[in-house]
Design an enzyme around this catalytic site. Structure first.
Site, PDB file in Angstrom:
ATOM      1  CD  GLU A   1      -3.126  -1.052   2.084  1.00 42.40           C
ATOM      2  OE1 GLU A   1      -3.122  -0.129   2.929  1.00 42.40           O
ATOM      3  OE2 GLU A   1      -4.014  -1.924   2.038  1.00 42.40           O
TER       4      GLU A   1
ATOM      5  CD  GLU B   1      -3.744  -5.874   2.834  1.00 37.97           C
ATOM      6  OE1 GLU B   1      -4.669  -5.218   3.376  1.00 37.97           O
ATOM      7  OE2 GLU B   1      -2.542  -5.623   2.979  1.00 37.97           O
TER       8      GLU B   1
END
Length: 514
Positions: free
Chosen positions: A194, A317
């Site tokens: 991320e 994810e």
């Protein structure tokens, strides 16, 4: 008498739902598509709350039965799930994790603060050697996420050398001194997590430059080279996929993408895990369409920028995310797991299968005690969640060959402003040679009836399992009889027609006979 009349009316209304649409599902068993990679059923274990510590790792000295610190009961349950892959150590945690803190004698490892998740001490008891012991006990592949947020190219390169190196280099001898002569098998190695957010708040162009820089120094023996993963976009954003597939041409095997699902569709005020109205059931499940949309858009981008199909998309994810459970540490991401979560998982599977050419991995968040967990534990007790059972129902699709499906007359399920197709279907020919069909009836109150065909013909029968419960928020709680468990499901053809009756709010996975 009045109660009896009301019951009769309710029965007639539900019965009308069964026959409201003449749904037909056609599976083209003679038109094999891409393989559904087993790693679509991958798992994720982050240093977060009790996801690892207490939930899985109790230490070798614990009275809870364990193998070298890993709970026997948890490992056994995960092995039954045929977990193909585990991602570690994060997540946001990865970009503050320095691997040297997690090697050597455990009583000499530094204690730090987990600044991302709860502000609690991190004693580094679970490090590189312990993680690989876990995946080897599970018979799973290893996905290691390197620290690009607070780390350096040298640190990332040396961690890879520590894990995979041979010969007598000092760093390899250090691994041997720490108890591992044979190199670890690293299947996947990611640079950052991320990076658009907790991993550094970067722009995709800046990250692409960093990736090219760092990846230059990732070297292993040829027979132990992992697939290298770039940190990609989030939610509906495909910019990262576009930039990375254009600007990075070497040492990149996949681009990661993340997307979570909230009942409200908003980060603030996500909604409750249980005790919700039917409108939130639909609002939650209907959002899986955004996953389908972003994967379709990503495929267009990758087909343009990577026509040789060298770059896969890893949805590493995903899952449900609710408001914190009352009384829990908000940073531990504790939430209840209900039948709604099981259907959410199955709907994700069906979408991933439909994009199997590019989507070759996904990792649900997370494995134990965190977010959409497979298993919940407390001290020496554990319970298998509805999501666990959804994963188990879909085991036959691991490495199956996808088969085209066509759904006709699929009614729209609508509550308030939220709507979605009633039935979701996937099909594949398993490694056992059988044709498997996975079906989800998302309607929370009405069963669905459909005719199943293989090409132009009706199969003789189907046999498998169904997962459902009486309440939308039915759950399996520690110390109580489970409310959500699979039961047998089968149907026989009559007069040349095979009709399946799917209960309301159900998942059905069956093998086709004849």
């Amino acid at each position: 008498m009045k109660k009896q009349l009301l019951a009769l009316v309710a029965t007639l209304v539900v019965g009308a739902g069964v026959h409201a649409a003449d749904i037909k599902v056609v599976v083209s068993a003679d038109q094999p598509g891409p393989v559904i990679h087993r790693n679509i059923y991958g798992q994720f274990a982050e240093h977060l709350g009790t996801g690892i510590y207490e939930g899985m790792w109790v230490g070798p000295e614990s009275k809870i039965p364990n193998v070298r610190g890993w709970r026997k009961d948890v490992v056994a349950a995960l092995k039954d799930l045929k977990v193909p892959l585990v991602r570690w150590p994060g997540g946001c945690f990865a970009d503050e994790y320095h691997w040297r803190d997690g090697i050597g004698p455990r009583n000499k490892r530094p204690v730090k603060v987990n600044t991302h998740w709860g502000g609690v001490p991190e004693n580094n008891a679970v490090g590189t050697h312990e993680f690989f012991d876990l995946v080897e006990q599970l018979g799973a592949e290893a996905y290691v996420n390197a620290n690009m947020g607070t780390g350096t190219p040298q640190e990332a390169a040396e961690w890879l050398e520590y894990m995979t190196g041979e010969g007598n280099a000092t760093i390899v001898e250090q691994r041997r001194k720490n108890g591992r002569d044979k190199p670890f098998r690293v299947h996947y190695y990611a640079l950052g997590n991320e990076t658009w957010g907790c991993g550094g708040n970067m722009r995709p162009e800046y990250y692409a430059d960093l990736y090219r820089h760092w990846a230059t120094f990732l070297k292993t023996p040829a027979h132990n080279r992992p697939k290298f993963i770039a940190s990609g976009g989030n939610d509906k954003d495909t910019t990262w996929t576009d930039v990375l597939s254009k600007q990075v041409k070497h040492n990149i095997d996949a681009i990661a993408h993340h997307a979570y699902t909230f009942p409200s569709g908003k980060w603030e005020g996500k909604g409750s895990a249980a005790g919700f109205p039917e409108s939130e059931w639909v609002s939650m499940l209907s959002q899986v369409k955004k996953i389908d949309d972003v994967l379709a858009a990503s495929k267009v981008i990758l087909d343009k920028n990577d026509p040789q199909k060298k770059i896969a998309l890893y949805f590493d994810e995903w899952g449900s995310w609710y408001d914190p459970e009352p009384g829990s540490n908000p940073g531990f991401l504790v939430q209840r797991n209900t039948l709604r979560d099981a259907l959410l998982a199955a709907l994700h599977f069906n979408v991933f299968h439909s994009h199997a050419e590019r989507v070759q991995m996904s990792n649900v968040a997370q494995m134990v005690n965190v977010l959409q967990a497979m298993i919940l534990t407390s001290k020496d007790k554990l319970v298998l969640t509805p999501t666990y059972h959804a994963f188990k129902l879909y085991i036959p699709f691991q490495d199956a060959t996808s088969l085209p499906i066509k759904v006709e007359n699929n009614p729209t399920y609508k509550v308030d402003k939220f709507e979605m197709p009633t039935v979701s279907v996937t099909a594949g020919r398993g490694k056992d040679g059988k044709v498997w069909v996975g079906l989800v009836n998302s309607n929370a109150t009405k069963p669905a009836e459909l005719d199943l065909q293989l090409g132009a013909n009706a199969p003789k029968a189907v046999k498998g399992q169904v997962l459902t419960a009486s309440a939308m928020d039915a759950q399996n709680e520690l110390g109580k009889a489970p409310q959500v468990v699979p039961t047998a499901f089968e149907a026989q053809a009559t007069n040349g027609k095979l009709t399946l009756k799917l209960p309301a709010k159900s998942i059905v996975v069956v093998a086709v006979e004849g």
